[in-house]
Design an enzyme around this catalytic site. Structure first.
Site: not given
Ligand code: CAA
Length: 246
Positions: A91, A148, A152
């Site tokens: 990822t 995010g 992927y």
């Molecule tokens: N829906 C709506 N809003 C969301 C959200 C969602 N699902 N997730 C994050 N946000 C919002 C946050 O609340 C934040 O809002 P504010 O700015 O108003 O506070 C904003 O998005 C953050 O945005 P950024 O631009 O700062 O985000 P970033 O570039 O720093 O990225 C991220 C953040 C990397 C996406 C982080 O939230 C994250 O790691 N999310 C999880 C992603 C995920 O599920 N990955 C799976 C990994 S495991 C895997 O992939 C195995 C598998 O097959 C399942």
């Protein structure tokens, strides 16, 4: 059960290790690739202590030339590949408006282009021998998308497109091609998601917990059996009820 040769890419990882164990316990010869020799050797020794001998071959799934060498090495050490599990994956999570070309390419190369790189050198042999099992390890996020994970999710969705085409082309040759789409499983990859984000994800899982790697391995092993010869082109979601698309 007939003893076969299985190659599990990314076998040293969280889900990969469970798949290697499961297939080895079923009596298959199991191989996996590595990029970091020292790490791989430590992992191999740990498996050997549990009575599981794994055939280790160097190989980078993102590099087609390296994959040709890797498949030749497996063939040389433990025979032609009968069972291929395209499991290696990475990822590079970030929202798309911040994503770099490199983050996009790294994920697409390792998760999707690897399907070409690894499968291409084994498919002709499988067709000649009229038996084969190919399983792609995709993801719930290839099915539903994920904030995010534009890179992927695109790569993981592409893996199933690969599955259903290959399944059609090779059905007459005794080769089945299927996808397993795990949800959030307790591995290093998922534990790397920030805790507060992860907690919000876990509450969306009806079963109420992260998955266990063994729960994925069990399904992969099922697809590789002789008894599963009429199942091809399927995409099996294993996600604790997190996503119930059909
Ligand atoms: N829906 C709506 N809003 C969301 C959200 C969602 N699902 N997730 C994050 N946000 C919002 C946050 O609340 C934040 O809002 P504010 O700015 O108003 O506070 C904003 O998005 C953050 O945005 P950024 O631009 O700062 O985000 P970033 O570039 O720093 O990225 C991220 C953040 C990397 C996406 C982080 O939230 C994250 O790691 N999310 C999880 C992603 C995920 O599920 N990955 C799976 C990994 S495991 C895997 O992939 C195995 C598998 O097959 C399942």
């Amino acid at each position: 059960m007939t003893q076969r040769t299985a190659l599990v890419t990314g076998g040293t990882g969280g889900i990969g290790t469970a798949i290697v164990r499961y297939l080895a316990k079923q009596g298959h010869r199991v191989a996996t690739n590595y990029r970091d020799e020292a790490k791989a050797e430590a992992w191999r020794q740990k498996m050997a202590k549990d009575g599981i001998e794994v055939c280790m071959v160097p190989g980078d799934v993102a590099d087609p030339t390296s994959c040709e060498d890797m498949i030749n090495a497996v063939h040389h050490k433990c025979g032609p590949v009968d069972i291929l599990v395209n499991n290696a994956g990475i990822t590079r999570d970030t929202t798309f408006h911040k994503m770099t070309y490199q983050q996009w390419m790294d994920v697409v190369n390792t998760n999707l282009n690897a399907c070409f790189n690894v499968t291409r050198p084994v498919i002709e042999d499988m067709r000649t021998r009229k038996w084969g099992r190919i399983v792609q390890i995709s993801s719930i996020n290839g099915q539903k998308g994920q904030y995010g994970q534009a890179n992927y999710a695109a790569a993981k969705a592409g893996m199933h497109g690969f599955t259903i085409s290959l399944a059609q082309e090779n059905a007459r040759f005794g080769i089945t091609v299927n996808t397993v789409s795990p949800g959030y499983v307790a591995t290093d990859m998922v534990m790397a998601v920030p805790e507060e984000v992860r907690e919000k994800i876990v509450v969306q899982i009806p079963v109420g917990r992260l998955g266990k790697p063994e729960e994925i391995a069990h399904a992969v092993a099922f697809f590789t059996t002789d008894e599963a010869s009429w199942i091809t082109g399927a995409n099996l979601a294993i996600n604790g009820g997190h996503y119930m698309g059909w």
